[in-house]
Structures are given as structure tokens and as C-alpha cells.
Design a protein around this motif. Structure first.
Motif, PDB file in Angstrom:
ATOM      1  N   UNK A  56      21.470   6.551   2.401  1.00  0.00           N
ATOM      2  CA  UNK A  56      22.953   6.712   2.774  1.00  0.00           C
ATOM      3  C   UNK A  56      23.862   5.556   1.979  1.00  0.00           C
ATOM      4  N   UNK A  57      24.659   6.240   1.214  1.00  0.00           N
ATOM      5  CA  UNK A  57      25.594   5.287   0.322  1.00  0.00           C
ATOM      6  C   UNK A  57      26.130   4.028   1.025  1.00  0.00           C
ATOM      7  N   UNK A  58      25.763   2.813   0.361  1.00  0.00           N
ATOM      8  CA  UNK A  58      26.332   1.804   0.847  1.00  0.00           C
ATOM      9  C   UNK A  58      25.475   1.016   1.989  1.00  0.00           C
ATOM     10  N   UNK A  59      24.410   1.412   2.052  1.00  0.00           N
ATOM     11  CA  UNK A  59      23.472   0.874   3.060  1.00  0.00           C
ATOM     12  C   UNK A  59      22.059   0.988   2.515  1.00  0.00           C
ATOM     13  N   UNK A  60      21.282  -0.061   2.680  1.00  0.00           N
ATOM     14  CA  UNK A  60      19.836  -0.296   2.043  1.00  0.00           C
ATOM     15  C   UNK A  60      19.212  -0.642   3.145  1.00  0.00           C
ATOM     16  N   UNK A  61      18.071   0.045   3.474  1.00  0.00           N
ATOM     17  CA  UNK A  61      17.270  -0.552   4.721  1.00  0.00           C
ATOM     18  C   UNK A  61      15.898  -0.932   4.164  1.00  0.00           C
ATOM     19  N   UNK A  62      15.340  -1.931   4.463  1.00  0.00           N
ATOM     20  CA  UNK A  62      14.272  -2.558   4.066  1.00  0.00           C
ATOM     21  C   UNK A  62      13.424  -2.985   4.937  1.00  0.00           C
ATOM     22  N   UNK A  63      12.012  -2.721   4.932  1.00  0.00           N
ATOM     23  CA  UNK A  63      10.948  -3.057   5.876  1.00  0.00           C
ATOM     24  C   UNK A  63       9.897  -3.806   5.188  1.00  0.00           C
ATOM     25  N   UNK A  64       9.176  -4.953   5.563  1.00  0.00           N
ATOM     26  CA  UNK A  64       8.294  -5.484   4.900  1.00  0.00           C
ATOM     27  C   UNK A  64       7.431  -5.816   5.932  1.00  0.00           C
ATOM     28  N   UNK A  65       5.830  -5.694   5.663  1.00  0.00           N
ATOM     29  CA  UNK A  65       5.021  -5.674   6.617  1.00  0.00           C
ATOM     30  C   UNK A  65       3.639  -6.045   5.946  1.00  0.00           C
ATOM     31  N   UNK A  66       2.522  -6.575   6.640  1.00  0.00           N
ATOM     32  CA  UNK A  66       1.144  -6.590   6.232  1.00  0.00           C
ATOM     33  C   UNK A  66       0.500  -7.578   7.230  1.00  0.00           C
ATOM     34  N   UNK A  67      -0.885  -8.147   6.717  1.00  0.00           N
ATOM     35  CA  UNK A  67      -1.725  -8.591   7.695  1.00  0.00           C
ATOM     36  C   UNK A  67      -1.819 -10.183   7.513  1.00  0.00           C
ATOM     37  N   UNK A  68      -1.304 -10.471   6.235  1.00  0.00           N
ATOM     38  CA  UNK A  68      -1.285 -12.019   5.995  1.00  0.00           C
ATOM     39  C   UNK A  68       0.106 -12.652   6.264  1.00  0.00           C
ATOM     40  N   UNK A  69       0.180 -13.760   7.068  1.00  0.00           N
ATOM     41  CA  UNK A  69       1.695 -14.374   7.074  1.00  0.00           C
ATOM     42  C   UNK A  69       2.430 -15.033   5.889  1.00  0.00           C
ATOM     43  N   UNK A  70       3.411 -15.059   6.005  1.00  0.00           N
ATOM     44  CA  UNK A  70       4.090 -15.767   4.849  1.00  0.00           C
ATOM     45  C   UNK A  70       3.862 -17.246   5.056  1.00  0.00           C
ATOM     46  N   UNK A  71       3.457 -17.976   4.038  1.00  0.00           N
ATOM     47  CA  UNK A  71       2.901 -19.407   4.054  1.00  0.00           C
ATOM     48  C   UNK A  71       3.868 -20.385   3.524  1.00  0.00           C
ATOM     49  N   UNK A  72       5.057 -19.938   3.190  1.00  0.00           N
ATOM     50  CA  UNK A  72       5.804 -20.879   2.273  1.00  0.00           C
ATOM     51  C   UNK A  72       7.498 -20.458   2.316  1.00  0.00           C
TER      52      UNK A  72
END
Length: 118
Positions: A56-72
């Protein structure tokens, strides 16, 4: 004409965050997302996978996922656009529907702005 937009995060270290998603509104007459519009290399999300949708022009959808947590804290990911507007044109970058771990965390957001230079 490439535009790199770093998205930073504070206070995420040690919270067990293994996923997040957001929608980003932008002016499609000024910016266009590139094919792989989100890049996690060298960021706090480096151990996670990323999927984007810019259908959709003007809209960027982002999904980020995984097994290891963000540590910083630091740069969460980099968004990549191509400048298509004239020099001096600008686009607000407005975050919508941002969620960490399916809504577990309270989130405060600061929107941004990109201005196309000469």
C-alpha cells in the motif's frame, strides 16, 4: 538517492523481547521503500528475522521475530528508502500500531522526518 533511516530503542535490554511489529506512514511522493526495506544486520535485532510489506503506497508494515531476545539498547533496525521527491521535499515518518512481544511492553514513540537534499 538512497535514504537510510535508523530506528533506535531504549530500555529494551533484559526485557525478553523476541518480536516486534509496527506500521510506518510516509509520503510516497517523496520516498519509496526498497525491496528489502528493513535491515537488521549490525543492529540490536541482528539475531531476528524480518518481513516487510509495502504493497500500500505510503504504508510500510514491518514484523521482526525470532528465538533470541534483544539484549541491548541501540539501533533496532535500519529502514531503506529511495528518494523520489524533488530536492527540498519532505516526508513525515509516523509510527502506528507498534507492539513488542504481542503487546507486553509499554511503548513511547518519537516520529521522524526526512527532507530530500540537493
Amino acid at each position: 538517492k538512497d535514504v537510510l533511516v535508523p530506528v533506535s530503542v531504549e530500555g529494551i535490554a533484559g526485557k525478553g523481547v523476541i518480536s516486534y511489529e509496527f506500521d510506518l506512514r510516509y509520503d510516497p511522493s517523496v520516498l519509496q521503500p526498497v525491496g528489502d526495506a528493513a535491515d537488521v544486520k549490525g543492529t540490536t535485532s541482528r539475531a531476528l528475522s524480518v518481513v516487510t510489506n509495502a504493497s500500500e503506497p505510503g504504508l510500510l508494515r514491518v514484523v521482526v521475530y525470532g528465538a533470541y531476545p534483544i539484549d541491548e539498547d541501540g539501533v533496532l533496525l535500519n529502514l531503506r528508502f529511495t528518494a523520489v521527491g524533488a530536492a527540498g521535499s519532505a516526508s513525515l515518518l509516523t509510527f502506528e500500531r507498534i507492539m513488542f512481544n504481542e503487546g507486553d511492553a509499554t511503548v513511547s514513540v518519537a516520529n521522524g522526518r526526512v527532507t530530500i537534499g540537493n
